[in-house]
Design a protein around this motif. Sequence first.
Motif, PDB file in Angstrom:
ATOM      1  N   TYR A  60       0.840  -1.194   0.000  1.00  0.00           N
ATOM      2  CA  TYR A  60       0.000   0.000   0.000  1.00  0.00           C
ATOM      3  C   TYR A  60       0.876   1.245   0.000  1.00  0.00           C
ATOM      4  N   ALA A  61       0.398   2.273  -0.631  1.00  0.00           N
ATOM      5  CA  ALA A  61       1.055   3.567  -0.521  1.00  0.00           C
ATOM      6  C   ALA A  61       0.957   4.034   0.930  1.00  0.00           C
ATOM      7  N   ASP A  62       1.965   4.744   1.394  1.00  0.00           N
ATOM      8  CA  ASP A  62       1.983   5.197   2.785  1.00  0.00           C
ATOM      9  C   ASP A  62       0.735   6.000   3.140  1.00  0.00           C
ATOM     10  N   SER A  63       0.224   6.734   2.180  1.00  0.00           N
ATOM     11  CA  SER A  63      -0.911   7.619   2.436  1.00  0.00           C
ATOM     12  C   SER A  63      -2.207   6.886   2.743  1.00  0.00           C
ATOM     13  N   VAL A  64      -2.274   5.583   2.428  1.00  0.00           N
ATOM     14  CA  VAL A  64      -3.527   4.845   2.633  1.00  0.00           C
ATOM     15  C   VAL A  64      -3.376   3.649   3.558  1.00  0.00           C
ATOM     16  N   LYS A  65      -2.179   3.415   4.074  1.00  0.00           N
ATOM     17  CA  LYS A  65      -1.972   2.281   4.973  1.00  0.00           C
ATOM     18  C   LYS A  65      -2.870   2.393   6.192  1.00  0.00           C
ATOM     19  N   GLY A  66      -3.562   1.319   6.495  1.00  0.00           N
ATOM     20  CA  GLY A  66      -4.473   1.300   7.617  1.00  0.00           C
ATOM     21  C   GLY A  66      -5.846   1.861   7.312  1.00  0.00           C
ATOM     22  N   GLN A  67      -5.981   2.437   6.139  1.00  0.00           N
ATOM     23  CA  GLN A  67      -7.245   3.052   5.758  1.00  0.00           C
ATOM     24  C   GLN A  67      -7.923   2.289   4.620  1.00  0.00           C
ATOM     25  N   PHE A  68      -7.134   1.831   3.654  1.00  0.00           N
ATOM     26  CA  PHE A  68      -7.649   1.098   2.509  1.00  0.00           C
ATOM     27  C   PHE A  68      -7.219  -0.358   2.604  1.00  0.00           C
TER      28      PHE A  68
END
Length: 124
Positions: A60-68
């Motif tokens: 995952y891209a860092d910007s979406v880790k844990g969210q997507f």
Amino acid sequence: QVQLVESGGGSVRAGDSLRLSCTASVRTFRNYVMAWFRPAPGKERSFVVVNVGVSNKTEYADSVKGQFTISRDNAKNTMYLHMNSLKPEDTGVYYCAARHSSIFRTSRDGFDSWGQGTQVTVSS
């Protein structure tokens, strides 16, 4: 190249969830590297998540880790992107991408098949 059909975009409020779908017209879906891309500052498309079918390697891209979260249903030739706690900065056109390969990749140039894109709009 394969045909990719995306669905599931829409307009939501911050904090809401959405699930995007991408269905591929292929014989053996697990033999494909699949990814979701979206626009990023300075880039037309930047990877959000990549999944290698045969190994299930996912990044995952860092910007979406844990969210997507990405998931695949190989029997339905479909990949899903589960997006939670959406933020206004998640707004954009989300593109599904595919490449017949077992090699992990995140570069846009590494994919040769693209969907038409599905719009996600998150209001504050």
